[in-house]
Design an enzyme around this catalytic site. Structure first.
Site, mmCIF file in Angstrom:
data_model
loop_
_atom_site.group_PDB
_atom_site.id
_atom_site.type_symbol
_atom_site.label_atom_id
_atom_site.label_comp_id
_atom_site.label_asym_id
_atom_site.label_seq_id
_atom_site.Cartn_x
_atom_site.Cartn_y
_atom_site.Cartn_z
ATOM 1 N N SER A 1 -10.375 -0.432 6.702
ATOM 2 C CA SER A 1 -9.665 -0.368 5.423
ATOM 3 C C SER A 1 -8.983 -1.644 4.974
ATOM 4 C CB SER A 1 -8.625 0.760 5.459
ATOM 5 O OG SER A 1 -9.250 2.013 5.428
ATOM 6 N N SER B 1 -9.546 1.798 2.546
ATOM 7 C CA SER B 1 -8.601 2.606 1.818
ATOM 8 C C SER B 1 -7.524 1.779 1.110
ATOM 9 C CB SER B 1 -7.915 3.570 2.785
ATOM 10 O OG SER B 1 -7.183 2.849 3.770
ATOM 11 N N LYS C 1 0.847 -1.198 0.000
ATOM 12 C CA LYS C 1 0.000 0.000 0.000
ATOM 13 C C LYS C 1 0.882 1.249 0.000
ATOM 14 C CE LYS C 1 -3.896 1.973 2.629
ATOM 15 N NZ LYS C 1 -4.786 1.769 3.801
#
Lengths: 415, 415
Positions: free
Chosen positions: B155, B131, B62
């Site tokens: 997330s 996210s 990420k």
């Protein structure tokens, strides 16, 4: 030393402009920096802000904290010239409170134990302590009224004791560590250095927007428990004397003072500290240690070499001990308001090849409780020795007020 | 999807070289990336390592996690071209376990709620969730066998549910967040996405050096408590169905399954989550918000605008509620081994203007307990819906084993 409280008073009264206050710190820094070496880099033209409780206050930032306007070099060639994109959370807190960041102060590599070039302002042949060496020395030399450091073992309270300044290591996570280079996430705590306890309280209150941290107009008389930390070994003569003098002064000033025995799980936690610290450091500094081994500072590297391969189970057990010790310690604070104990084994050791010993600090860092250093005596060689006042977790205001009580009691004694 | 367990088996058996395994992931990524948009940047020539349990495993990171070899742009123009000096601790853990980092995956700006361009591999008209959008989608599309994300609200578990992959949000701080952009230090938790529960367990065990996280050869039959989280409102039809189907499947497979009522302090903690999250975000993102206001993503900026000026006392109270709720929740686990609850209100919502709703996730993030997403059904539009299996704090192995039990039970049902 420059008193933050006095600067605030004069600025509030219109006797001093924020710009002149900054200029005063700049002049003092120019006068002393060459002999002390507290700064890694400085803003040559810092400007005061016009509003906020810390307007006119020049602040030094330990060089493991991100700053958009200065490099952040972590005391290590591995980070030479490194620029973070933004400011650490605590740097922004200072700016939002009106302070002016005037420079970055020296830190041992990654806030560990390899000494910086900074000298102790009270005696240049002695260490200022570490790892927040530059911050403690810059305040002690009267260059700036406020500086930030961090403590993982004893990196705030120990240099404060060696340099004869007030300092607080607040409750764990009262101040965020976001943007501060991590050594151990369970331990790393941001702290403040200033001339006296009132100054420290004003800095912390302004940064956090918590006016309850300011000293009350009338300081309550605390119930004080004396802790000798026998599990950490015996202190030097000057350390023992400092504790005795502070205890007697507090008692004479009206405080209830008696010895307190800590549950044995607390002594176990003292031992667990290093397991937790080094286990986490191997993860936090994995990139530095694995990919830049040759450039690592030698004492830190040796420490990581030694602690390599600690089993996760040993870490889990140490974390369990710490948790039980926190509960046991909380019980102690049902009997007393604060604990009074050694800040360091004694005065700053001679020479610059060591930053001194954190053995009387590390337990309290692991417990997450607020600790305030108060200078207690001047030992041979003109070297100060402090004591620390410790309150229960979250009771930072109580720690500060009781530290102020001890500070006043000690000054009274000296008359 | 690419199974990490299957890759490991073939590599161990000498049927596949680590290089060929990486090449396979690269080819799959080339085939799907154009339509899914899971990556921000990729290594065009990634090389396998020759040793370690994750050799041959291509991993996506990420883009809020520091990587020395790729920019880290936080999903925001404020960090365009930003290069950290080193690798985040979790990235180093992967490398030390033999994995190959093949690229950075899309993230909403600062892991908040403004959508990324990534599409849901199961239906391109729907969000993949956020996210950790790119990590979930990259695994779901069969591009890579393993990806890292983070969860502050929901997330990790929510995008895993929307994308039909297994994922774990481990116990708080089992994985370090050092070098991961902070939103809320009390909440931010690194998590893993993979094809199935076994794959996730293998990834986590290898990263942490904790073989006890691997699934046992014989999965014990768990006592399961069903939690409907009424305090968070009613689910959509598909969400409710997923929970019912998973509960029935587990019961049919021999598990003890019954409803569990949570103490009202736990519902209070659900509400406290946003107070803590936003109070800390104002400190963690102070530089971005104060000095780059115009460049902030609009939904995040609005969220910060709304929560501006929260008093420290409100935050302290919320932290107190969270602490009491953790104790109350620990008691629940005296009666059951795991809880089974919704991963999301339902299937991924239509459109790309929202990443979906974290209301069934945020409590568990605040409690710090391990959560594992297991895909439970395919709803209209070919969209998966998951359920989450939750164990007590520190019982990540139990959460994984029980999730595997549910996963097998659900597959059995589908025959």
């Amino acid at each position: 030393m420059i008193s933050l409280a006095e600067l605030q008073r004069r600025i509030d009264a219109g006797e001093l402009s924020p710009d002149d206050a900054i200029a005063q710190s700049l002049a003092a820094t120019s006068a002393h920096e060459k002999s002390i070496g507290a700064f890694v880099c400085r803003d040559e033209n810092p400007r005061a802000q016009s509003a906020g409780p810390l307007r006119g206050i020049a602040v030094g930032i330990k060089d493991i904290m991100d700053t958009a306007d200065f490099p952040t070099e972590m005391g290590s060639p591995i980070y030479r010239g490194y620029r973070s994109r933004g400011d650490a959370a605590v740097v922004m807190m200072l700016k939002q409170a009106g302070a002016t960041i005037v420079g970055k102060t020296t830190t041992t590599a990654f806030a560990s134990v390899d000494p910086t070039p900074t000298l102790n302002p009270h005696n240049h042949g002695h260490t200022p302590g570490g790892s927040s060496s530059g911050s403690a020395a810059a305040v002690a030399a009267g260059m700036i009224p406020l500086a930030l450091g961090t403590q993982t073992g004893g990196s705030v309270i120990r240099p404060a004791s060696f340099c004869g300044v007030a300092a607080i290591k607040p409750s764990y996570r009262l101040l965020p560590t976001v943007g501060v280079k991590c050594y151990s996430w369970t331990l790393d705590t941001v702290g403040l250095f200033a001339a006296g306890v009132d100054d420290v309280a004003r800095g912390l209150a302004a940064m956090t927007g918590r006016p309850e941290l300011l000293l009350p107009s009338s300081i309550p008389t605390p119930r004080i428990g004396i802790v000798t930390q026998d599990f950490a070994g015996a202190p030097e003569v000057s350390g023992g004397e400092a504790l005795q003098i502070a205890a007697r002064a507090a008692e004479r000033a009206g405080a209830t003072v008696h010895g307190v025995d800590l549950h044995e799980i607390v002594a176990e936690a003292w031992q667990a500290h290093s397991v937790i610290q080094e286990f986490e450091a191997h993860q936090a500094l994995a990139w530095e240690y694995r990919e830049n081994y040759d450039a690592m500072a030698p004492l830190l590297r040796a420490r990581l070499d030694e602690s390599k391969g600690t089993a996760p189970a040993a870490y889990d057990e140490a974390m369990g001990v710490a948790s039980r010790a926190r509960h046991a310690l909380a019980k102690v604070f049902e009997e007393v308001d604060v604990l009074l104990t050694l800040s360091a084994p004694g005065a700053a050791p001679q020479g610059l090849d060591s930053t001194g010993d954190a053995r009387y600090n590390r337990l309290w860092t692991l417990m997450g409780v607020p600790c305030v250093n108060v200078p207690a005596l001047i030992a041979d060689g003109g070297l100060p020795v402090g004591v620390q006042v410790i309150a229960r977790y979250g009771a930072d205001a109580e720690a500060l007020a009781a530290a102020r009580f001890v500070e006043v009691a000690l000054r009274r004694k000296w008359r």
